[in-house]
Design an enzyme around this catalytic site. Structure first.
Site, PDB file in Angstrom:
ATOM      1  N   GLY A  32       8.311   2.310   0.711  1.00 43.96           N
ATOM      2  CA  GLY A  32       7.675   3.730   0.727  1.00 43.96           C
ATOM      3  C   GLY A  32       6.178   3.555   0.278  1.00 43.96           C
ATOM      4  N   GLN A  66      -1.457   6.795  -2.967  1.00 45.01           N
ATOM      5  CA  GLN A  66      -1.554   5.515  -3.344  1.00 45.01           C
ATOM      6  C   GLN A  66      -2.904   4.898  -2.396  1.00 45.01           C
ATOM      7  OE1 GLN A  66       2.848   4.702  -2.647  1.00 45.01           O
ATOM      8  NE2 GLN A  66       2.161   3.061  -4.251  1.00 45.01           N
ATOM      9  N   CYS A 111       6.753  -0.794  -7.099  1.00 41.38           N
ATOM     10  CA  CYS A 111       5.689  -0.091  -6.632  1.00 41.38           C
ATOM     11  C   CYS A 111       4.781  -0.839  -5.986  1.00 41.38           C
ATOM     12  CB  CYS A 111       5.367   0.877  -7.598  1.00 41.38           C
ATOM     13  SG  CYS A 111       4.154   1.961  -7.196  1.00 41.38           S
ATOM     14  N   LEU A 112       4.283  -0.389  -4.943  1.00 39.03           N
ATOM     15  CA  LEU A 112       3.073  -1.320  -4.275  1.00 39.03           C
ATOM     16  C   LEU A 112       1.942  -1.127  -5.285  1.00 39.03           C
ATOM     17  CD1 LEU A 112       3.512  -0.529  -0.399  1.00 39.03           C
ATOM     18  CD2 LEU A 112       3.855  -2.502  -1.773  1.00 39.03           C
ATOM     19  N   HIS A 157      10.986   8.717  -5.969  1.00 39.34           N
ATOM     20  CA  HIS A 157       9.411   7.762  -6.301  1.00 39.34           C
ATOM     21  C   HIS A 157       8.297   8.322  -5.852  1.00 39.34           C
ATOM     22  CE1 HIS A 157       7.881   3.647  -7.663  1.00 39.34           C
ATOM     23  NE2 HIS A 157       7.110   4.142  -6.375  1.00 39.34           N
ATOM     24  N   GLU A 158       8.705   8.354  -4.258  1.00 47.07           N
ATOM     25  CA  GLU A 158       7.095   8.818  -3.484  1.00 47.07           C
ATOM     26  C   GLU A 158       6.760  10.094  -3.952  1.00 47.07           C
ATOM     27  OE1 GLU A 158       5.919   6.376  -2.477  1.00 47.07           O
ATOM     28  OE2 GLU A 158       7.418   5.047  -2.337  1.00 47.07           O
ATOM     29  N   HIS A 162       4.591  10.206  -6.946  1.00 44.40           N
ATOM     30  CA  HIS A 162       3.377  10.065  -6.742  1.00 44.40           C
ATOM     31  C   HIS A 162       2.412  10.914  -6.500  1.00 44.40           C
ATOM     32  CE1 HIS A 162       3.116   5.527  -6.757  1.00 44.40           C
ATOM     33  NE2 HIS A 162       4.149   5.462  -6.036  1.00 44.40           N
TER      34      HIS A 162
HETATM   35  C1  QAP Z   1       9.541   2.798  -3.938  1.00 46.76           C
HETATM   36  O1  QAP Z   1       8.268   0.825  -3.526  1.00 46.76           O
HETATM   37  C2  QAP Z   1      10.793   2.297  -4.400  1.00 46.76           C
HETATM   38  O2  QAP Z   1       5.966  -5.337  -6.770  1.00 46.76           O
HETATM   39  C3  QAP Z   1       8.639   1.735  -3.112  1.00 46.76           C
HETATM   40  O3  QAP Z   1       4.871  -7.419  -5.347  1.00 46.76           O
HETATM   41  C4  QAP Z   1      11.069   1.138  -5.211  1.00 46.76           C
HETATM   42  O4  QAP Z   1       8.218  -0.388  -1.666  1.00 46.76           O
HETATM   43  C5  QAP Z   1      11.903   2.993  -3.958  1.00 46.76           C
HETATM   44  C6  QAP Z   1       6.701  -3.837  -3.571  1.00 46.76           C
HETATM   45  C7  QAP Z   1      12.242   0.919  -5.784  1.00 46.76           C
HETATM   46  C8  QAP Z   1      13.316   2.409  -4.354  1.00 46.76           C
HETATM   47  C9  QAP Z   1      13.459   1.594  -5.015  1.00 46.76           C
HETATM   48  C10 QAP Z   1       6.399  -4.265  -4.807  1.00 46.76           C
HETATM   49  C11 QAP Z   1       6.254  -5.068  -2.722  1.00 46.76           C
HETATM   50  C12 QAP Z   1       7.327  -2.878  -2.938  1.00 46.76           C
HETATM   51  C13 QAP Z   1       5.849  -5.097  -5.307  1.00 46.76           C
HETATM   52  C14 QAP Z   1       7.756  -0.482  -2.756  1.00 46.76           C
HETATM   53  C15 QAP Z   1       5.343  -6.280  -4.696  1.00 46.76           C
HETATM   54  C16 QAP Z   1       5.727  -6.193  -3.341  1.00 46.76           C
HETATM   55  C17 QAP Z   1       7.421  -1.673  -3.379  1.00 46.76           C
HETATM   56 CO    CO Z   2       5.213   3.656  -6.012  1.00 45.75          CO
END
Ligand code: QAP
Ligand code: CO
Length: 168
Positions: free
Chosen positions: A46, A51, A92-93, A134-135, A138
């Protein structure tokens, strides 16, 4: 299409409250495409416009295994349906490399528009339910690290600040 730069915690721009999308035009479609490409390139499930430093109420999500089912949420609204909650380890990205458990409502109703302005409703479950919340956070300037202890948050902040001073 283009890959956009993703802001990282503790960048203060991540605290901006996004404004509603009012124009469903070519620029919005391009932003949606660029956000989807950026999410795939970064291996995310997401990405919120916040972001990528665009402060509009727009989110893209793809929870599919095949990474070929992008969903677009414009001006999303969430209604919590009951008191059930679930704890899931989130990342989280904008907080790369850190994962912490967060407790959120399990059953929510999402009402949003698509990239053309058409309203739809969805009752997500599983990962999608977590991701939408989560989004949505943000767009309101909130990050998953806000739900963890101040001590953990400070440690994450220090480590990321150090990394940001010594870029790869
Ligand atoms: C939000 O998160 C989310 O640390 C989206 O090194 C999180 O896409 C939704 C990511 C958990 C549901 C459950 C994170 C990629 C991606 C990192 C993400 C990384 C590379 C996170
Ligand atoms: Co995030």
């Amino acid at each position: 299409m283009a890959i956009l730069k993703i802001l990282e915690f503790p960048d203060p721009r991540l605290r901006t409250i996004a404004k509603p999308v009012t124009q469903f035009d070519a620029a919005l479609l391009k932003l949606v495409d660029d956000m989807i490409e950026t999410m795939y390139e970064a291996d995310g499930v997401g990405l919120a416009a916040t972001q990528v430093d665009v402060h509009k109420r727009l989110v893209v999500i793809d929870v599919s295994e095949e990474r070929n089912a992008p969903m677009v949420f414009v001006n999303p609204e969430i209604t919590v349906l009951d008191q059930c909650t679930r704890e899931v380890k989130e990342g989280c990205l904008s907080v790369p490399g850190f994962y912490e458990p967060v407790t959120r409502p399990e059953h929510v109703l999402v009402r949003a528009q698509d990239q053309h302005g058409k309203t739809f409703e969805l009752q997500p479950d599983g990962l999608l339910a977590v991701c939408v919340q989560h989004e949505m956070d943000h767009l309101n300037g909130k990050l998953f690290v806000d739900y963890v202890s101040a001590l953990k948050r400070q440690r994450i902040r220090s480590k990321l600040e150090k990394q940001q001073r010594q870029p790869a």
